[in-house]
Scaffold this motif. Structure first.
Motif, PDB file in Angstrom:
ATOM      1  N   ALA A   7     -17.153  11.172   6.852  1.00 32.20           N
ATOM      2  CA  ALA A   7     -16.927  11.949   5.578  1.00 32.20           C
ATOM      3  C   ALA A   7     -17.320  10.760   4.699  1.00 32.20           C
ATOM      4  CB  ALA A   7     -15.549  12.436   5.251  1.00 32.20           C
ATOM      5  N   ILE A   8     -17.872  11.143   3.493  1.00 34.08           N
ATOM      6  CA  ILE A   8     -18.261  10.280   2.329  1.00 34.08           C
ATOM      7  C   ILE A   8     -16.978  10.410   1.367  1.00 34.08           C
ATOM      8  CG2 ILE A   8     -19.862   9.840   0.713  1.00 34.08           C
ATOM      9  CD1 ILE A   8     -20.943   9.471   3.445  1.00 34.08           C
ATOM     10  N   ARG A   9     -16.576   9.084   1.111  1.00 38.65           N
ATOM     11  CA  ARG A   9     -15.585   9.008   0.230  1.00 38.65           C
ATOM     12  C   ARG A   9     -16.074   7.975  -0.929  1.00 38.65           C
ATOM     13  NH1 ARG A   9     -10.982   5.956  -1.045  1.00 38.65           N
ATOM     14  NH2 ARG A   9     -11.721   4.333   0.347  1.00 38.65           N
ATOM     15  N   PRO A  10     -15.928   8.519  -2.011  1.00 36.61           N
ATOM     16  CA  PRO A  10     -16.377   7.710  -3.376  1.00 36.61           C
ATOM     17  C   PRO A  10     -15.263   6.497  -3.498  1.00 36.61           C
ATOM     18  CG  PRO A  10     -15.368   9.811  -4.095  1.00 36.61           C
ATOM     19  CD  PRO A  10     -15.327   9.818  -2.963  1.00 36.61           C
ATOM     20  N   PRO A  11     -16.054   5.367  -4.112  1.00 36.26           N
ATOM     21  CA  PRO A  11     -15.021   4.282  -4.365  1.00 36.26           C
ATOM     22  C   PRO A  11     -13.962   4.425  -5.430  1.00 36.26           C
ATOM     23  CG  PRO A  11     -17.046   3.583  -5.234  1.00 36.26           C
ATOM     24  CD  PRO A  11     -17.041   5.032  -4.663  1.00 36.26           C
ATOM     25  N   HIS A  12     -12.760   4.112  -4.968  1.00 30.66           N
ATOM     26  CA  HIS A  12     -11.624   3.914  -6.175  1.00 30.66           C
ATOM     27  C   HIS A  12     -11.473   2.639  -6.745  1.00 30.66           C
ATOM     28  CE1 HIS A  12      -9.381   7.649  -4.932  1.00 30.66           C
ATOM     29  NE2 HIS A  12     -10.735   8.134  -4.298  1.00 30.66           N
ATOM     30  N   ARG A  13     -11.897   1.687  -5.850  1.00 30.11           N
ATOM     31  CA  ARG A  13     -11.564   0.376  -6.382  1.00 30.11           C
ATOM     32  C   ARG A  13     -12.895  -0.377  -6.172  1.00 30.11           C
ATOM     33  NH1 ARG A  13      -7.966  -2.686  -3.770  1.00 30.11           N
ATOM     34  NH2 ARG A  13      -8.246  -1.419  -1.969  1.00 30.11           N
ATOM     35  N   LEU A  14     -13.133  -1.778  -6.653  1.00 26.99           N
ATOM     36  CA  LEU A  14     -14.255  -2.557  -6.421  1.00 26.99           C
ATOM     37  C   LEU A  14     -14.231  -2.674  -4.848  1.00 26.99           C
ATOM     38  CD1 LEU A  14     -16.851  -3.980  -7.628  1.00 26.99           C
ATOM     39  CD2 LEU A  14     -15.533  -5.946  -7.899  1.00 26.99           C
ATOM     40  N   ASP A  15     -13.091  -3.019  -4.283  1.00 22.38           N
ATOM     41  CA  ASP A  15     -12.910  -3.565  -2.937  1.00 22.38           C
ATOM     42  C   ASP A  15     -13.359  -2.328  -1.939  1.00 22.38           C
ATOM     43  OD1 ASP A  15     -12.184  -6.099  -3.626  1.00 22.38           O
ATOM     44  OD2 ASP A  15     -10.131  -5.789  -3.065  1.00 22.38           O
ATOM     45  N   ASP A  16     -13.462  -1.063  -2.438  1.00 21.03           N
ATOM     46  CA  ASP A  16     -13.866  -0.101  -1.459  1.00 21.03           C
ATOM     47  C   ASP A  16     -15.396   0.038  -1.420  1.00 21.03           C
ATOM     48  OD1 ASP A  16     -11.343   0.947  -1.338  1.00 21.03           O
ATOM     49  OD2 ASP A  16     -11.641   2.303  -3.343  1.00 21.03           O
ATOM     50  N   VAL A  17     -16.306  -0.646  -2.048  1.00 24.25           N
ATOM     51  CA  VAL A  17     -17.696  -0.764  -2.210  1.00 24.25           C
ATOM     52  C   VAL A  17     -17.936  -1.866  -1.042  1.00 24.25           C
ATOM     53  CG1 VAL A  17     -19.851  -1.231  -3.251  1.00 24.25           C
ATOM     54  CG2 VAL A  17     -17.746  -0.486  -4.589  1.00 24.25           C
ATOM     55  N   PRO A  18     -18.791  -1.250   0.103  1.00 23.33           N
ATOM     56  CA  PRO A  18     -19.319  -2.275   1.223  1.00 23.33           C
ATOM     57  C   PRO A  18     -20.197  -3.409   0.322  1.00 23.33           C
ATOM     58  CG  PRO A  18     -19.590   0.063   1.609  1.00 23.33           C
ATOM     59  CD  PRO A  18     -19.389  -0.113  -0.037  1.00 23.33           C
ATOM     60  N   HIS A 253     -10.417   6.879  -9.182  1.00 22.12           N
ATOM     61  CA  HIS A 253      -9.029   6.473  -8.989  1.00 22.12           C
ATOM     62  C   HIS A 253      -8.166   7.431  -9.258  1.00 22.12           C
ATOM     63  CE1 HIS A 253      -6.148   3.552  -8.190  1.00 22.12           C
ATOM     64  NE2 HIS A 253      -5.498   3.825  -9.468  1.00 22.12           N
ATOM     65  N   THR A 254      -6.999   7.779  -8.542  1.00 22.45           N
ATOM     66  CA  THR A 254      -5.923   8.340  -9.112  1.00 22.45           C
ATOM     67  C   THR A 254      -4.614   7.629  -8.819  1.00 22.45           C
ATOM     68  OG1 THR A 254      -5.902   9.377  -6.914  1.00 22.45           O
ATOM     69  CG2 THR A 254      -6.964  10.740  -8.587  1.00 22.45           C
ATOM     70  N   GLU A 255      -3.712   7.583  -9.640  1.00 26.75           N
ATOM     71  CA  GLU A 255      -2.544   6.913  -9.511  1.00 26.75           C
ATOM     72  C   GLU A 255      -1.327   7.827  -8.335  1.00 26.75           C
ATOM     73  OE1 GLU A 255      -1.458   4.167 -10.621  1.00 26.75           O
ATOM     74  OE2 GLU A 255      -3.024   3.944 -12.102  1.00 26.75           O
ATOM     75  N   SER A 256      -0.862   6.734  -7.363  1.00 25.65           N
ATOM     76  CA  SER A 256      -0.070   7.419  -6.570  1.00 25.65           C
ATOM     77  C   SER A 256       1.099   8.089  -6.940  1.00 25.65           C
ATOM     78  CB  SER A 256       0.244   6.366  -5.447  1.00 25.65           C
ATOM     79  OG  SER A 256      -0.778   5.852  -4.921  1.00 25.65           O
ATOM     80  N   PRO A 257       1.596   9.329  -6.815  1.00 25.38           N
ATOM     81  CA  PRO A 257       2.754   9.969  -7.270  1.00 25.38           C
ATOM     82  C   PRO A 257       3.851   9.103  -7.065  1.00 25.38           C
ATOM     83  CG  PRO A 257       2.303  11.079  -5.419  1.00 25.38           C
ATOM     84  CD  PRO A 257       1.021  10.156  -5.449  1.00 25.38           C
ATOM     85  N   GLU A 258       4.933   9.260  -8.065  1.00 25.54           N
ATOM     86  CA  GLU A 258       6.299   8.288  -7.863  1.00 25.54           C
ATOM     87  C   GLU A 258       7.013   9.071  -6.831  1.00 25.54           C
ATOM     88  OE1 GLU A 258       7.276   5.753  -9.437  1.00 25.54           O
ATOM     89  OE2 GLU A 258       5.374   5.650 -10.701  1.00 25.54           O
ATOM     90  N   PRO A 259       7.727   8.041  -5.938  1.00 28.92           N
ATOM     91  CA  PRO A 259       8.427   8.671  -4.961  1.00 28.92           C
ATOM     92  C   PRO A 259       9.555   9.519  -5.319  1.00 28.92           C
ATOM     93  CG  PRO A 259       8.891   6.194  -5.060  1.00 28.92           C
ATOM     94  CD  PRO A 259       7.779   6.951  -5.990  1.00 28.92           C
ATOM     95  N   VAL A 260      10.009  10.687  -4.877  1.00 28.61           N
ATOM     96  CA  VAL A 260      11.150  11.486  -5.147  1.00 28.61           C
ATOM     97  C   VAL A 260      12.372  10.894  -4.774  1.00 28.61           C
ATOM     98  CG1 VAL A 260      12.059  13.722  -5.266  1.00 28.61           C
ATOM     99  CG2 VAL A 260       9.380  13.341  -5.636  1.00 28.61           C
ATOM    100  N   ALA A 261      13.316  10.993  -5.161  1.00 25.89           N
ATOM    101  CA  ALA A 261      14.686  10.091  -4.676  1.00 25.89           C
ATOM    102  C   ALA A 261      15.079  11.376  -3.773  1.00 25.89           C
ATOM    103  CB  ALA A 261      15.767   9.856  -5.707  1.00 25.89           C
ATOM    104  N   ALA A 262      15.890  10.881  -2.396  1.00 24.89           N
ATOM    105  CA  ALA A 262      16.345  11.889  -1.814  1.00 24.89           C
ATOM    106  C   ALA A 262      17.684  12.302  -2.400  1.00 24.89           C
ATOM    107  CB  ALA A 262      16.524  11.460  -0.469  1.00 24.89           C
ATOM    108  N   GLU A 263      18.023  13.768  -2.008  1.00 20.31           N
ATOM    109  CA  GLU A 263      19.149  14.357  -2.564  1.00 20.31           C
ATOM    110  C   GLU A 263      20.423  14.208  -1.368  1.00 20.31           C
ATOM    111  OE1 GLU A 263      18.653  17.839  -4.181  1.00 20.31           O
ATOM    112  OE2 GLU A 263      17.341  17.332  -5.873  1.00 20.31           O
TER     113      GLU A 263
END
Length: 362
Positions: A7-18, A253-263
Motif C-alpha cells: 500500500a502507498i502510505r504518505p510520509p509523516h516525518r522526513l525520515d519516512d521519505v526514502p 502526521h497525527t499525534e498518538s493518542p494518550e494512553p488510557v489508565a487502567a481501572e
C-alpha cells in the motif's frame, strides 16, 4: 510516497521519505544555509538529482522570500545516452515525478520549479551567478558529473556553496575523479568532507572553514580532523551519535493518542455468608492490593518475560450454576467460589499472593 506491504502510505516525518541523507549532512546543510542567511546573502537554491525528495524537502525549508528554488531530475524520462539510461534503470526504476511531487507537497505548500530531463538542461535554465547553494546528486558517470560541476560554478554567487554527493563511494569512481579533478585543476576549494559529500566553494575558503572549525569544536557529537593535501586544508567531520536538526512533521502526521489508565476492577458482591463470606472478603482485599502492585510501571524486560496464565474456567452444574470442585468443602469451597466469581486478573493476583506466602513460609 512510501510503500508499506503493497500500500502507498504518505510520509509523516522526513525520515519516512526514502533516500540517503545522513544526519551529519542535515546538520551541515543547516549550518551552511543559516550562515548565509545570517550574513544577509540572498540567492536561489538548486538541487540536481532529487530521487524521492528527501534532501530537496529539507533544502526547500531554507528558501527565503524572493528566492527561486529549482530541482532537476530525469524521473521516468529517457536518459541522454545508453550508459546513463542503464544507470537510471538499474538504480532508480521506481522513481517517478509524481512520487517526488507528492512527497514534497506533504511538507510544503508549493512545489519548486521542476526541470524534468538530464542535468545538461541546467546551464540554459538557471541564470549565471544566481544561486547561493547547489546540491549535486545526479548521474555518477564522469562525463555528467564534470558537466554538473561546471554548471554549478557558473550558477553560484560569490559566497556560494556547492555540495557533491557520493564523491568517495566505491561504486561511484566517476564522481570521485570529477570532484578531485575540480579541486586540482578547476579552482574548487574543499570546505569540508563528510562520509558521503564534499562541500566546496570557488571563493577563498578560509573564513567559512574557521567558523566551521569553531562550531565543530564546540560539539561533543562530532569527530573532527584536519589535514593538508595538494595545498588545500581538508576538514573531515564524522558523526558521533549526532541528532538530526528539528524538522516539522508532514501534513499527514497525527499525534498518538494518550494512553488510557487502567481501572481497578470493581469488587463483586459477596455470594456467601458467615465465616466463608469473611474469608472471601479477605481474599478480595488481598487481590485488590496485588492488582494495584501489578499495575505499577514495569521494565520492558519484565513485560516481555511475564507469563499470562489462561483464564480460569468455572465448574457448572446442570442448571448452569457455578459449583466447587468435588472433594472441597467449607472455607475451601467458599474460596473456590470467590475465585470463580472474581475477574480473571484479580484471580491471578490472588494466586500470586498465595505463592508468595508459601515461598516465605518455606
Amino acid at each position: 510516497m512510501t510503500a508499506t506491504q503493497g500500500a502507498i502510505r504518505p510520509p509523516h516525518r522526513l525520515d519516512d521519505v526514502p533516500g540517503w541523507f545522513p544526519v551529519l549532512d542535515q546538520v551541515l546543510f543547516d549550518w551552511c544555509l543559516d550562515r548565509q542567511e545570517s550574513a544577509g546573502l540572498r540567492g536561489d537554491l538548486l538541487e540536481v538529482g532529487v530521487y524521492m525528495g528527501k534532501s530537496a524537502i529539507f533544502l526547500g525549508r531554507h528558501r527565503q522570500e524572493g528566492e527561486r528554488y529549482t530541482v532537476c531530475d530525469l524521473f521516468e524520462g529517457d536518459a541522454p545516452d545508453n550508459a546513463n539510461q542503464a544507470e537510471s534503470t538499474k538504480s532508480y526504476a521506481a522513481l517517478t515525478r509524481r512520487a517526488f511531487e507528492e512527497n514534497y507537497l506533504s511538507f510544503h505548500d508549493e512545489l519548486p520549479r521542476v526541470l524534468q530531463g538530464p542535468s545538461s538542461l541546467v546551464p540554459t535554465e538557471v541564470r549565471p551567478r544566481s544561486c547561493r547553494f547547489v546540491h549535486i546528486d545526479a548521474s555518477h558517470l564522469y562525463e555528467h558529473v564534470y558537466g554538473d560541476i561546471e554548471a554549478a560554478r557558473d550558477a553560484l554567487l560569490p559566497g556560494g556553496i556547492v555540495v557533491l554527493d557520493d564523491f568517495r563511494s566505491e561504486h561511484t569512481p566517476g564522481v570521485a575523479v570529477a570532484a578531485w579533478e575540480a579541486v586540482l585543476s578547476r579552482g574548487l576549494h574543499p570546505v569540508c568532507l563528510s562520509a558521503q559529500k564534499l562541500y566546496g566553494t570557488w571563493d577563498d575558503p578560509e573564513s567559512v572553514q574557521e567558523e566551521l572549525l569553531a562550531m565543530a569544536r564546540e560539539r561533543d557529537d562530532c569527530h573532527l580532523s584536519v589535514q593538508q593535501a595538494a595545498g588545500q586544508r581538508i576538514i573531515r567531520l564524522k558523526s558521533k551519535g549526532m541528532r538530526a536538526p528539528a524538522f516539522p512533521p508532514s501534513r499527514h502526521h497525527t499525534e498518538s493518542p494518550e494512553p488510557v489508565a487502567a481501572e481497578i476492577p470493581a469488587t463483586p458482591e459477596p455470594v456467601t455468608t458467615g465465616p466463608a463470606a469473611a474469608s472471601q472478603a479477605h481474599q478480595t482485599q488481598q487481590a485488590q492490593q496485588s492488582y494495584q502492585t501489578q499495575q505499577a510501571p514495569q521494565t520492558p524486560q519484565a513485560q516481555q518475560t511475564r507469563q499470562i496464565p489462561q483464564a480460569r474456567q468455572p465448574r457448572q452444574d446442570s442448571q448452569g450454576r457455578r459449583t466447587p470442585a468435588p472433594g472441597r468443602s467449607g472455607a475451601r469451597a467458599a474460596r473456590a467460589i470467590a475465585l470463580d466469581l472474581l475477574p480473571p486478573i484479580v484471580t491471578r493476583a490472588i494466586r500470586r499472593a498465595r505463592a508468595a506466602r508459601r515461598s516465605a513460609g518455606s
